[in-house]
Write a protein that holds these residues in place. Structure first.
Motif, mmCIF file in Angstrom:
data_model
loop_
_atom_site.group_PDB
_atom_site.id
_atom_site.type_symbol
_atom_site.label_atom_id
_atom_site.label_comp_id
_atom_site.label_asym_id
_atom_site.label_seq_id
_atom_site.Cartn_x
_atom_site.Cartn_y
_atom_site.Cartn_z
ATOM 1 N N VAL A 131 1.833 37.842 30.408
ATOM 2 C CA VAL A 131 0.945 37.750 31.566
ATOM 3 C C VAL A 131 0.444 36.333 31.806
ATOM 4 O O VAL A 131 -0.216 36.074 32.806
ATOM 5 N N ASN A 132 0.732 35.414 30.878
ATOM 6 C CA ASN A 132 0.344 34.019 31.087
ATOM 7 C C ASN A 132 1.289 33.298 32.045
ATOM 8 O O ASN A 132 0.998 32.207 32.520
ATOM 9 N N ILE A 133 2.428 33.913 32.298
ATOM 10 C CA ILE A 133 3.399 33.279 33.193
ATOM 11 C C ILE A 133 2.808 33.196 34.599
ATOM 12 O O ILE A 133 2.100 34.103 35.046
ATOM 13 N N ASP A 134 3.105 32.120 35.279
ATOM 14 C CA ASP A 134 2.627 31.933 36.653
ATOM 15 C C ASP A 134 3.029 33.127 37.518
ATOM 16 O O ASP A 134 4.152 33.606 37.442
ATOM 17 N N LYS A 135 2.075 33.588 38.324
ATOM 18 C CA LYS A 135 2.337 34.763 39.170
ATOM 19 C C LYS A 135 3.549 34.562 40.063
ATOM 20 O O LYS A 135 4.278 35.505 40.364
ATOM 21 N N ARG A 136 3.736 33.326 40.532
ATOM 22 C CA ARG A 136 4.858 33.090 41.444
ATOM 23 C C ARG A 136 6.197 33.246 40.735
ATOM 24 O O ARG A 136 7.233 33.365 41.359
ATOM 25 N N ILE A 137 6.165 33.246 39.396
ATOM 26 C CA ILE A 137 7.385 33.513 38.621
ATOM 27 C C ILE A 137 7.364 34.948 38.093
ATOM 28 O O ILE A 137 8.371 35.662 38.145
ATOM 29 N N LEU A 138 6.178 35.376 37.614
ATOM 30 C CA LEU A 138 6.075 36.704 36.998
ATOM 31 C C LEU A 138 6.321 37.828 38.005
ATOM 32 O O LEU A 138 7.044 38.789 37.714
ATOM 33 N N MET A 139 5.732 37.705 39.206
ATOM 34 C CA MET A 139 5.836 38.800 40.177
ATOM 35 C C MET A 139 7.286 39.053 40.615
ATOM 36 O O MET A 139 7.739 40.195 40.623
ATOM 37 N N PRO A 140 8.045 37.989 40.963
ATOM 38 C CA PRO A 140 9.459 38.254 41.289
ATOM 39 C C PRO A 140 10.229 38.844 40.108
ATOM 40 O O PRO A 140 11.129 39.666 40.300
ATOM 41 N N LEU A 141 9.865 38.434 38.874
ATOM 42 C CA LEU A 141 10.538 39.010 37.702
ATOM 43 C C LEU A 141 10.260 40.511 37.594
ATOM 44 O O LEU A 141 11.152 41.308 37.294
ATOM 45 N N ILE A 142 8.996 40.888 37.862
ATOM 46 C CA ILE A 142 8.641 42.311 37.815
ATOM 47 C C ILE A 142 9.412 43.084 38.884
ATOM 48 O O ILE A 142 9.921 44.183 38.643
ATOM 49 N N VAL A 143 9.526 42.483 40.079
ATOM 50 C CA VAL A 143 10.293 43.142 41.151
ATOM 51 C C VAL A 143 11.751 43.299 40.736
ATOM 52 O O VAL A 143 12.364 44.359 40.934
ATOM 53 N N LEU A 144 12.310 42.238 40.117
ATOM 54 C CA LEU A 144 13.715 42.290 39.692
ATOM 55 C C LEU A 144 13.921 43.394 38.648
ATOM 56 O O LEU A 144 14.863 44.201 38.748
#
Length: 502
Positions: free
Chosen positions: A378-391
């Motif tokens: 959850v420390n990952i930047d949202k702009r990277i984490l959110m697309p990863l979650i979508v993927l």
């Protein structure tokens, strides 16, 4: 004893637990799918070697779903849905480590209670489970749906609307009794219905991504607190403090697991509802990070594994989808699960029990050791984490049935869930409706068919059979507001005081 403690089987059990945790923590990748894949890969293996690996994946997978539930509010597996109700609020309070630690310890406790029950009480519990009629399954599911009122939070009416919408969605597709289309509007694409995993990932996962993307640049204090691991091991005081909740949840998990077709998701929801009803002074209000809200579902869904294996080993009837795959593995290797297995292949029974116990030990070790790496996600930047979650959500949803339309459903539910959040409508009741609605429908109609549509006879059977009567009373008690009891107590106390004054 000698075989399941061989170095090879110990190593495979450990690998299976780690793989199971990873699969369970990935939304959309089910434990059933993982075990089914292993069944095809281990066709030429020795039976016991294959079972050691699969039981490790089974135990790790059921537990792994709690990771994503707590950290990103996306249940990795359906049985982890109830864990998200209080697990994620705990993470938002900076107690992600404690929430995962509690989930780990309770999963292990629940697993061992299920194992002990399997060893000691397999035959009588199997006999009890076989006496459940369709009306009893209907009552069990109705008890799960009654949880809607307990998830209401702010508005009961809004929760009821969400639950009704979920039931409606769950009924889309082919009628399981008549074979005709329901709510399909003549569209062939709707005949297979909406897979509940797509709905769960969309409502919890994609809606959260849309919500978080809209908050980029604003205060990130709650998300930042998730990264605060804090203490992981809850301590021995925790065990004694929550022992009553643990015992009740374990009993619910074992019994529900022994019922063919009823899995860990129903067990976890029933245990959560039971805890919410009976725990008078929770550590915090339920839904706001109550520890009891993690203890109950995580104990129940792992105790359910032991219960699932009871009908599998003693009667040859699968308790859930995973044990159905395990039965097929036994058949492939020339074994026939059932009453004779306990007599002719008693060593296999003890091997399965020993391997499952070993998997629980590894679950305790790896579950507590691997907390911090998971929390750092959850420390990952949202702009990277959110697309990863979508993927991950897209891949996981597509993997359910290799059907692109499941992905479209997931996206649609994500948008719907986003607007529900904005409007103050909780998504939990809708998910309950999607999962439990079809089960309530099929069991109610089977029960009605059994009495040839005679409603008075149906109602009479609900109170004339011991199991049905007990379930009916429990269900009715869920609708009796506790405030009424409090009011009666206060009235009696006031009346007594007036008499003393007089």
């Amino acid at each position: 004893m000698k075989e399941f403690l061989s170095p090879g089987n110990i190593a495979l059990s450990a690998v299976g637990v780690v793989a199971g945790i990873l699969v369970g923590a990935t939304p959309g990748l089910s434990v059933t799918m993982a075990v089914a894949l292993l069944a095809s890969m281990t066709y030429s293996w020795d039976t016991k070697t294959a079972l050691a690996l699969m039981l490790g994946v089974y135990a790790g997978g059921v537990y792994g779903g709690s990771r994503s539930s707590i950290l990103i509010n996306i249940p990795g597996t359906p049985s982890a849905l109830a864990t998200s109700f209080d697990g994620h609020p705990m993470a938002l309070r900076g107690e992600a480590g404690l929430a995962i630690g509690v989930a780990t310890v309770q999963s292990v406790i629940g697993g061992f209670i299920g194992l002990i029950t399997l060893i000691l009480a397999a035959p009588p519990i199997s006999e009890l489970a076989l006496k459940f009629a369709p009306r009893d399954y209907f009552l069990l599911v109705a008890m799960g749906l009654s949880l809607t009122g307990r998830l209401a939070g702010g508005s009961l009416a809004r929760s009821m609307v969400g639950a009704a919408l979920g039931v409606l969605v769950g009924l889309i597709g082919m009628d399981p009794i008549t074979g005709e289309g329901r709510f399909t509007f003549g569209q062939p694409l709707l005949i297979n219905g909406v897979h509940f995993i797509a709905a769960v990932i969309g409502l919890f996962g994609v809606s959260e991504v849309i919500y978080q993307l809209g908050r980029i640049g604003r205060s990130t204090a709650p998300q930042a607190r998730i990264a605060e691991v804090g203490g992981v091991f809850p301590g021995f005081r925790h065990f004694f403090k929550y022992l009553p909740v643990t015992i009740r949840a374990s009993v619910i998990g074992v019994i529900v697991g022994a019922l063919p077709g009823a899995g860990g998701d129903i067990a976890a929801l029933l245990a959560y509802a039971d805890a919410k009803r009976w725990v008078k002074k929770p550590s915090r209000p339920f839904g706001q990070g109550a520890v009891e809200g993690v203890v109950a579902p995580e104990t129940a869904n792992n105790a359910c594994i032991g219960g699932d294996m009871i009908p599998m080993l003693t009667l040859g009837i699968p308790g859930d989808a995973v044990t159905a795959v395990l039965i097929s593995v036994l058949f492939i290797h020339g074994l026939r699960p059932g009453p004779l297995l306990m007599v002719e292949q008693r060593d296999l029974f003890w091997f399965i029990a020993g391997s499952y116990g070993l998997a629980n030990i590894f679950l305790f070790v790896f579950g507590l050791l691997a907390v911090r790496p998971f929390v750092k996600v959850v420390n990952i930047d949202k702009r990277i984490l959110m697309p990863l979650i979508v993927l991950i959500s897209v891949v996981g949803t597509y993997a359910i049935q290799n059907n692109i339309y499941d992905v479209f459903w997931m996206i649609g539910f994500g948008v719907l869930g986003y607007f529900m959040k904005l409007g103050g409508y909780p998504v939990g009741p809708m998910v309950l409706g999607v999962i439990l609605g079809p089960l309530a429908d099929i069991n109610f109609r089977r029960a009605m068919l059994a009495v040839q549509g005679n409603v008075p006879l149906f109602l009479w059977e609900m109170v004339s059979h011991p199991i049905s009567l007990v379930l009916t009373l429990i269900l009715l008690s869920a609708f009796v507001p506790s405030v009424s009891f409090a009011g009666v107590r206060n009235w009696i106390r006031l009346r007594r005081m007036r008499r003393e004054v007089a």
